[in-house]
Design a protein around this motif. Structure first.
Motif, PDB file in Angstrom:
ATOM      1  N   ARG A  50       0.849  -1.186   0.000  1.00  0.00           N
ATOM      2  CA  ARG A  50       0.000   0.000   0.000  1.00  0.00           C
ATOM      3  C   ARG A  50       0.886   1.237   0.000  1.00  0.00           C
ATOM      4  O   ARG A  50       1.860   1.295   0.757  1.00  0.00           O
ATOM      5  CB  ARG A  50      -0.902   0.027   1.252  1.00  0.00           C
ATOM      6  CG  ARG A  50      -2.078  -0.935   1.185  1.00  0.00           C
ATOM      7  CD  ARG A  50      -2.876  -0.874   2.478  1.00  0.00           C
ATOM      8  NE  ARG A  50      -2.014  -1.191   3.622  1.00  0.00           N
ATOM      9  CZ  ARG A  50      -2.208  -0.746   4.858  1.00  0.00           C
ATOM     10  NH1 ARG A  50      -3.210   0.048   5.122  1.00  0.00           N
ATOM     11  NH2 ARG A  50      -1.380  -1.094   5.835  1.00  0.00           N
ATOM     12  N   GLN A  51       0.545   2.193  -0.846  1.00  0.00           N
ATOM     13  CA  GLN A  51       1.227   3.498  -0.824  1.00  0.00           C
ATOM     14  C   GLN A  51       0.250   4.488  -0.196  1.00  0.00           C
ATOM     15  O   GLN A  51      -0.843   4.714  -0.727  1.00  0.00           O
ATOM     16  CB  GLN A  51       1.610   3.938  -2.236  1.00  0.00           C
ATOM     17  CG  GLN A  51       2.416   5.241  -2.255  1.00  0.00           C
ATOM     18  CD  GLN A  51       2.649   5.770  -3.662  1.00  0.00           C
ATOM     19  OE1 GLN A  51       1.965   5.396  -4.603  1.00  0.00           O
ATOM     20  NE2 GLN A  51       3.625   6.669  -3.808  1.00  0.00           N
ATOM     21  N   ILE A  52       0.645   5.083   0.927  1.00  0.00           N
ATOM     22  CA  ILE A  52      -0.268   5.867   1.752  1.00  0.00           C
ATOM     23  C   ILE A  52       0.256   7.291   1.886  1.00  0.00           C
ATOM     24  O   ILE A  52       1.457   7.497   2.087  1.00  0.00           O
ATOM     25  CB  ILE A  52      -0.365   5.221   3.159  1.00  0.00           C
ATOM     26  CG1 ILE A  52      -0.867   3.783   3.026  1.00  0.00           C
ATOM     27  CG2 ILE A  52      -1.292   6.022   4.068  1.00  0.00           C
ATOM     28  CD1 ILE A  52      -0.801   3.006   4.321  1.00  0.00           C
ATOM     29  N   THR A  53      -0.636   8.282   1.803  1.00  0.00           N
ATOM     30  CA  THR A  53      -0.186   9.665   1.988  1.00  0.00           C
ATOM     31  C   THR A  53       0.122   9.920   3.461  1.00  0.00           C
ATOM     32  O   THR A  53      -0.607   9.493   4.350  1.00  0.00           O
ATOM     33  CB  THR A  53      -1.233  10.687   1.510  1.00  0.00           C
ATOM     34  OG1 THR A  53      -2.461  10.470   2.209  1.00  0.00           O
ATOM     35  CG2 THR A  53      -1.480  10.565   0.021  1.00  0.00           C
ATOM     36  N   VAL A  54       1.224  10.620   3.700  1.00  0.00           N
ATOM     37  CA  VAL A  54       1.656  11.011   5.049  1.00  0.00           C
ATOM     38  C   VAL A  54       2.129  12.467   4.981  1.00  0.00           C
ATOM     39  O   VAL A  54       2.472  12.966   3.910  1.00  0.00           O
ATOM     40  CB  VAL A  54       2.804  10.102   5.573  1.00  0.00           C
ATOM     41  CG1 VAL A  54       2.333   8.667   5.742  1.00  0.00           C
ATOM     42  CG2 VAL A  54       4.022  10.161   4.667  1.00  0.00           C
ATOM     43  N   PRO A  55       2.157  13.165   6.119  1.00  0.00           N
ATOM     44  CA  PRO A  55       2.639  14.545   6.106  1.00  0.00           C
ATOM     45  C   PRO A  55       4.129  14.595   5.749  1.00  0.00           C
ATOM     46  O   PRO A  55       4.857  13.617   5.916  1.00  0.00           O
ATOM     47  CB  PRO A  55       2.439  15.011   7.559  1.00  0.00           C
ATOM     48  CG  PRO A  55       1.493  14.039   8.172  1.00  0.00           C
ATOM     49  CD  PRO A  55       1.715  12.736   7.470  1.00  0.00           C
ATOM     50  N   PHE A  56       4.589  15.771   5.274  1.00  0.00           N
ATOM     51  CA  PHE A  56       6.028  15.983   5.094  1.00  0.00           C
ATOM     52  C   PHE A  56       6.751  15.907   6.442  1.00  0.00           C
ATOM     53  O   PHE A  56       7.788  15.285   6.565  1.00  0.00           O
ATOM     54  CB  PHE A  56       6.295  17.386   4.529  1.00  0.00           C
ATOM     55  CG  PHE A  56       5.977  17.553   3.081  1.00  0.00           C
ATOM     56  CD1 PHE A  56       6.585  16.760   2.125  1.00  0.00           C
ATOM     57  CD2 PHE A  56       5.087  18.530   2.663  1.00  0.00           C
ATOM     58  CE1 PHE A  56       6.318  16.933   0.784  1.00  0.00           C
ATOM     59  CE2 PHE A  56       4.818  18.714   1.319  1.00  0.00           C
ATOM     60  CZ  PHE A  56       5.425  17.914   0.378  1.00  0.00           C
ATOM     61  N   GLY A  57       6.202  16.595   7.422  1.00  0.00           N
ATOM     62  CA  GLY A  57       6.848  16.725   8.734  1.00  0.00           C
ATOM     63  C   GLY A  57       6.865  18.179   9.141  1.00  0.00           C
ATOM     64  O   GLY A  57       5.909  18.690   9.700  1.00  0.00           O
ATOM     65  N   VAL A  58       7.966  18.886   8.819  1.00  0.00           N
ATOM     66  CA  VAL A  58       8.085  20.310   9.135  1.00  0.00           C
ATOM     67  C   VAL A  58       8.189  21.104   7.826  1.00  0.00           C
ATOM     68  O   VAL A  58       9.055  20.824   6.997  1.00  0.00           O
ATOM     69  CB  VAL A  58       9.318  20.602  10.015  1.00  0.00           C
ATOM     70  CG1 VAL A  58       9.425  22.099  10.303  1.00  0.00           C
ATOM     71  CG2 VAL A  58       9.245  19.815  11.309  1.00  0.00           C
ATOM     72  N   VAL A  59       7.299  22.063   7.663  1.00  0.00           N
ATOM     73  CA  VAL A  59       7.269  22.898   6.459  1.00  0.00           C
ATOM     74  C   VAL A  59       7.653  24.322   6.853  1.00  0.00           C
ATOM     75  O   VAL A  59       7.154  24.848   7.855  1.00  0.00           O
ATOM     76  CB  VAL A  59       5.857  22.883   5.832  1.00  0.00           C
ATOM     77  CG1 VAL A  59       5.764  23.873   4.675  1.00  0.00           C
ATOM     78  CG2 VAL A  59       5.492  21.483   5.370  1.00  0.00           C
ATOM     79  N   GLY A  60       8.548  24.936   6.111  1.00  0.00           N
ATOM     80  CA  GLY A  60       8.881  26.348   6.308  1.00  0.00           C
ATOM     81  C   GLY A  60       8.189  27.197   5.254  1.00  0.00           C
ATOM     82  O   GLY A  60       8.207  26.840   4.079  1.00  0.00           O
ATOM     83  N   VAL A  61       7.557  28.277   5.662  1.00  0.00           N
ATOM     84  CA  VAL A  61       6.909  29.177   4.705  1.00  0.00           C
ATOM     85  C   VAL A  61       7.507  30.574   4.886  1.00  0.00           C
ATOM     86  O   VAL A  61       7.518  31.106   6.001  1.00  0.00           O
ATOM     87  CB  VAL A  61       5.373  29.232   4.915  1.00  0.00           C
ATOM     88  CG1 VAL A  61       4.721  30.132   3.864  1.00  0.00           C
ATOM     89  CG2 VAL A  61       4.765  27.830   4.860  1.00  0.00           C
ATOM     90  N   ILE A  62       8.056  31.102   3.807  1.00  0.00           N
ATOM     91  CA  ILE A  62       8.649  32.446   3.821  1.00  0.00           C
ATOM     92  C   ILE A  62       7.759  33.330   2.970  1.00  0.00           C
ATOM     93  O   ILE A  62       7.500  33.012   1.809  1.00  0.00           O
ATOM     94  CB  ILE A  62      10.081  32.421   3.237  1.00  0.00           C
ATOM     95  CG1 ILE A  62      10.948  31.400   3.983  1.00  0.00           C
ATOM     96  CG2 ILE A  62      10.703  33.809   3.295  1.00  0.00           C
ATOM     97  CD1 ILE A  62      12.342  31.238   3.383  1.00  0.00           C
ATOM     98  N   TYR A  63       7.256  34.425   3.544  1.00  0.00           N
ATOM     99  CA  TYR A  63       6.266  35.217   2.814  1.00  0.00           C
ATOM    100  C   TYR A  63       6.435  36.691   3.108  1.00  0.00           C
ATOM    101  O   TYR A  63       7.133  37.086   4.046  1.00  0.00           O
ATOM    102  CB  TYR A  63       4.849  34.741   3.145  1.00  0.00           C
ATOM    103  CG  TYR A  63       4.512  34.714   4.623  1.00  0.00           C
ATOM    104  CD1 TYR A  63       5.006  33.698   5.440  1.00  0.00           C
ATOM    105  CD2 TYR A  63       3.724  35.698   5.202  1.00  0.00           C
ATOM    106  CE1 TYR A  63       4.714  33.662   6.795  1.00  0.00           C
ATOM    107  CE2 TYR A  63       3.422  35.667   6.567  1.00  0.00           C
ATOM    108  CZ  TYR A  63       3.935  34.649   7.351  1.00  0.00           C
ATOM    109  OH  TYR A  63       3.656  34.617   8.691  1.00  0.00           O
ATOM    110  N   GLU A  64       5.745  37.490   2.297  1.00  0.00           N
ATOM    111  CA  GLU A  64       5.896  38.942   2.389  1.00  0.00           C
ATOM    112  C   GLU A  64       4.569  39.582   2.781  1.00  0.00           C
ATOM    113  O   GLU A  64       3.503  39.025   2.563  1.00  0.00           O
ATOM    114  CB  GLU A  64       6.418  39.480   1.053  1.00  0.00           C
ATOM    115  CG  GLU A  64       7.873  39.035   0.800  1.00  0.00           C
ATOM    116  CD  GLU A  64       8.408  39.355  -0.595  1.00  0.00           C
ATOM    117  OE1 GLU A  64       7.605  39.577  -1.509  1.00  0.00           O
ATOM    118  OE2 GLU A  64       9.646  39.332  -0.760  1.00  0.00           O
ATOM    119  N   ALA A  65       4.679  40.738   3.386  1.00  0.00           N
ATOM    120  CA  ALA A  65       3.551  41.658   3.640  1.00  0.00           C
ATOM    121  C   ALA A  65       2.341  41.097   4.386  1.00  0.00           C
ATOM    122  O   ALA A  65       2.302  41.158   5.599  1.00  0.00           O
ATOM    123  CB  ALA A  65       3.126  42.348   2.372  1.00  0.00           C
TER     124      ALA A  65
END
Lengths: 414, 414
Positions: free
Chosen positions: A109-124
C-alpha cells in the motif's frame, strides 16, 4: 536571549511527530479552536497590527503596501473563516494512493503522510500567517513561519493566539512557530536546516524566490512568479478574445495569474489591434508593443526586457506573431511556466497549444485568472507552484503530503 | 574543441520538445531499435569496455569494482532486454490524474507530462547508461548522462549506439547524450544548469548525493542511501525474525535496501541473541554490538558512528532496546529514511511501527530487500528516492513525469 532556529525547528519536529498521528477529528477541533480564538482575541491582534502600520507609515511606506499590511475586523473574520473552511475539507493524510497484492502474497500500500516540518517564507500580508498555519495543520505538518519584518508585531500576536488554541485542543503549541532572528541571516539559517525542515515554500516576489532556490539545501517548492500570456489565434472570436484579454490583465493586476503579455496572430491583427488597444487603454493599461502595436497612439515601444517582465501593474507587453508556432516559441522563450491562454475556435490549434505549451496551466478560451486553488475547487491553497517537481499549479492540501509504502508479509524473504 | 554543457543541454531541450509529443508507438519502436542495435553492435561496445577494464586494472582498481565495470555478452543482452521490458510498460504520459467540470462550466483536467530534460549522475556500472536512457525515453524525457570516468569508453560506445537507433526510429538523436567535460567542474556545470535541466537524479554513494544536494540549483531527486533497520519485537516469531534478519543483511550486501542495523526488544533478547549472533556469524557477518551483543564472542563493540553507518558489506550494527518506543526513537535518530522492518505477531505493534516510522518503505514481517521497483511490480526503476518531495521509494515511470492543468472554457472570465 532568543532561541536559535535549530532549537525552534527541533521542537517543531517533535511536535510534527505528534501531529502526524492526530486524527481528523482532533485536527478539525484545533482549527475550530484557532478560528474562535482569533475572533475572541482580535483586539490584541488589531493593536499589534496598528503598531506595525504606524511604524510603516513613519517609514514612508507606499499606501498600497500599507493596505496589504493593515488588518481590520473584516480581515480577522476572513482569517477565522479560512480556518473553518479548511476544517471542512477532506483529510489529505492516510489516503491509499496505490494498493495491490504482489505475486508472492506481499500486500503493498502506498499511503499519503505529512512531510513533517514545512517552512513558509512570505511577504507583507499578515493573513497568510493564519492561512498557512491552517493548511499545514490539516495536512499534518508543523509549520515554521517567516513573514516580513514590517508585519512582525501582527504575526507575533497571531501566532501566539494560534499556539494557545492548538494546545487547548490537545496538540503541541510547537506545531506553529515563528522563525526567530532578524534579516537575511535568519532566513539563511532556515534554508540550511536540512534534516530538520522537510520543505520550504517561498511566497513572494521573484527576488525572494530566486534567493531561496539559490541558497537552500532544504527542498523548495517555488511559487507564484507569473509572466502569463494570452495568445489570440487566427480563428479566435474577437469579442471573446477582447473579454479574455481585458479580464486576464485588469481583473486584478497584483496577482501572479494576471496576464503580462499579449500575442496576436497576424491574420487577425488588422481587425483586432484597434479594438484591443482602445479597450486596454480605456481600462488604463499601458501597452509595451512591438512595431505593429507601437503604430498606435500611446503605445510604448517594447524593449527586450518587456518580454520577460512580470509587471504586476496596469502594463502589458504585446506583439504580433506570424503563426501559432511562433506564439509557442515566444512563450517557450519568455514564460515563467505559470499560465498561458489561447483564444481560438480551431480544435487543431487548441490541441496543439495545450500539447506544446509547457506551463502549470494552459487555458483554452478562458481567462488566465482561473489558475487558483479556490477556482479549481481545491478549497484552499498555499500558493501556485511553477516548478515541475512534486506539485505544479495550485498547492492544495493533497500537495502538502508525501507518501510511504507499507508492505505486509508473513515472513517473506527473497 | 568539445561542446559546452550549455550547448549539449540546449540541444537536449530542443529534442525534449519533440519527444514530449511522440506517441507511445514511436517511443516503443525507438526502444526496440535501441535493443536491436545494442545486440547488433555489441562487438564495438565490448571492445570499448575492454579498454576501460584494462585501464582500471592498470590503475590497480579492486576486483569487485572491475566486476561492476565489466560487460560481457550476457550483460549486453540484459541491457537490450531491459529496453524491451520498458517498451512493454504502459506510457506514463497523458494520464488524466484529475478531471472535473467546475461549477461555472470550465472543464478541468490534470494530465501527466514529461519533465523535459533529466540529468542522471551515476557511478561504475555501464549498464545504467541503457537503463536510464530507456526509462527517460519512455517517460518522454531527454536525458543527459554523466557516468564515472572509469566507464567513459563504454558509455561513449553505448550512447553512440542508442543515439543512432533513436534517429533511425524518427526521434532526435539528442534525446540521449553524455555530459561532456572532465571531473567535478563538468558535474558542477550540470548542477547549475537551472532552466535547461529540469531534474537531476544522482545515483551512487552518500558522498556523491550530498555534493549534488549541496551544490545543485537544479531540483534534485535523492536516491539510494540506505541505513535500513530490522526491529525484532517482543511478540516476534523468532524463526521468522531470524530468516528476515539474515535475508535483509546477507542476500546482497552492496545494495541500498540491505539491512545495516538490528534492534531487538529486551524481552526476547535472552532467547534471540544467541540464535541471531550464531546465524549471522555463520554467514560471515561481523556484528558491531551494544553491551548485550558484545557479551558474545566475536562481536565488536559498537562505537557511536556504527549507528549511522551504511556498511554495504558483511557488517551490521546491533542493539537491544527496552521497548518499541525506543526502537522507533532509535530509527528516527539514525535512519536514512529508506526502509525499516518490524518482525512482530502483534497487530498493535505493527500498526504503531508503520504509523510512526517515517521512511520511504516500512515492512511488516518481510525482508528490507523487497523495496525495489521490480519487486513492487513497477517493472523498471531508475533508483529509490529517499526524499519526500515528488517521489518516495522506487522511481518508476509514473514518477518520471510532472503534470499540467488543461482548462477549457467558451469565453470564461472572472
Amino acid at each position: 536571549m532568543s532561541e536559535t532556529i535549530t532549537q525552534v525547528a527541533s521542537r517543531a519536529r517533535q511536535a510534527a511527530n505528534v501531529l502526524a498521528l492526530a486524527t481528523r477529528a482532533t485536527k478539525d477541533a484545533a482549527l475550530e479552536a484557532m478560528a474562535t480564538a482569533l475572533l475572541d482575541q482580535q483586539e490584541a491582534i488589531l493593536a499589534a497590527n496598528a503598531a506595525d502600520v504606524a511604524k510603516a507609515e513613519g517609514a514612508g511606506t507606499p499606501a498600497h503596501m500599507i493596505d496589504r499590511l493593515r488588518l481590520d475586523a473584516a480581515r480577522v473574520a476572513g482569517m477565522a473563516q479560512g480556518l473553518r473552511d479548511v476544517a471542512g475539507l477532506p483529510d489529505p493524510v492516510g489516503e491509499v494512493l496505490r494498493g495491490s497484492t504482489l505475486a508472492n502474497g506481499l500486500e503493498l500500500r502506498q499511503i499519503t503522510v505529512p512531510f513533517g516540518v514545512v517552512g513558509v517564507i512570505y511577504e507583507a500580508r499578515p493573513n497568510v500567517t493564519a492561512d498557512a498555519a491552517g493548511i499545514c495543520l490539516k495536512s499534518g505538518n508543523a509549520v515554521l513561519l517567516r513573514g516580513s519584518s514590517s508585519a512582525l508585531s501582527s504575526n507575533t500576536a497571531i501566532v501566539a493566539v494560534l499556539r494557545a488554541a492548538a494546545e487547548s485542543a490537545g496538540l503541541p503549541a510547537d506545531i506553529v512557530a515563528l522563525v526567530p532572528g532578524e534579516g537575511h541571516d535568519a532566513v539563511k539559517e532556515l534554508m540550511r536546516a536540512r534534516g530538520l525542515v522537510d520543505v520550504l515554500i517561498p511566497r513572494g516576489g521573484a527576488g525572494l524566490i530566486r534567493s531561496v532556490v539559490e541558497e537552500s539545501t532544504v527542498p523548495v517548492i517555488e511559487t507564484g512568479v507569473g509572466n502569463c500570456h494570452v495568445y489570440v489565434d487566427a480563428d479566435a472570436d474577437l469579442e471573446m478574445a477582447l473579454a479574455i484579454v481585458l479580464n486576464s490583465k485588469t481583473h486584478r493586476t497584483s496577482v501572479c495569474n494576471s496576464a503580462e503579455s499579449l500575442l496576436v496572430h497576424q491574420e487577425v491583427a488588422e481587425s483586432f489591434l484597434p479594438l484591443v488597444v482602445a479597450a486596454l487603454q480605456d481600462a488604463g493599461v499601458t501597452i509595451h508593443g512591438d512595431a505593429p502595436f507601437a503604430a498606435f497612439d500611446g503605445v510604448v515601444p517594447a524593449g527586450p526586457e518587456d518580454w520577460d517582465a512580470e509587471y504586476l501593474s496596469l502594463d502589458i507587453s504585446a506583439a504580433v506573431v506570424p503563426d501559432i508556432a511562433a506564439a509557442i516559441e515566444h512563450i517557450r522563450a519568455h514564460s515563467s511556466g505559470h499560465t498561458e491562454a489561447i483564444v481560438t475556435g480551431s480544435q487543431a490549434a487548441a490541441r496543439r497549444f495545450t500539447a506544446e505549451v509547457d506551463s502549470a496551466a494552459v487555458m483554452v478560451n478562458a481567462s488566465t485568472r482561473f489558475t487558483d486553488g479556490g477556482e479549481f475547487g481545491f478549497g484552499a491553497e498555499i500558493g501556485i507552484s511553477t516548478q515541475k517537481l512534486h506539485a505544479r499549479g495550485p498547492l492544495g492540501l493533497p500537495e502538502m503530503t508525501t507518501s510511504k509504502y507499507v508492505v505486509t508479509g508473513d515472513g517473506h524473504v527473497r
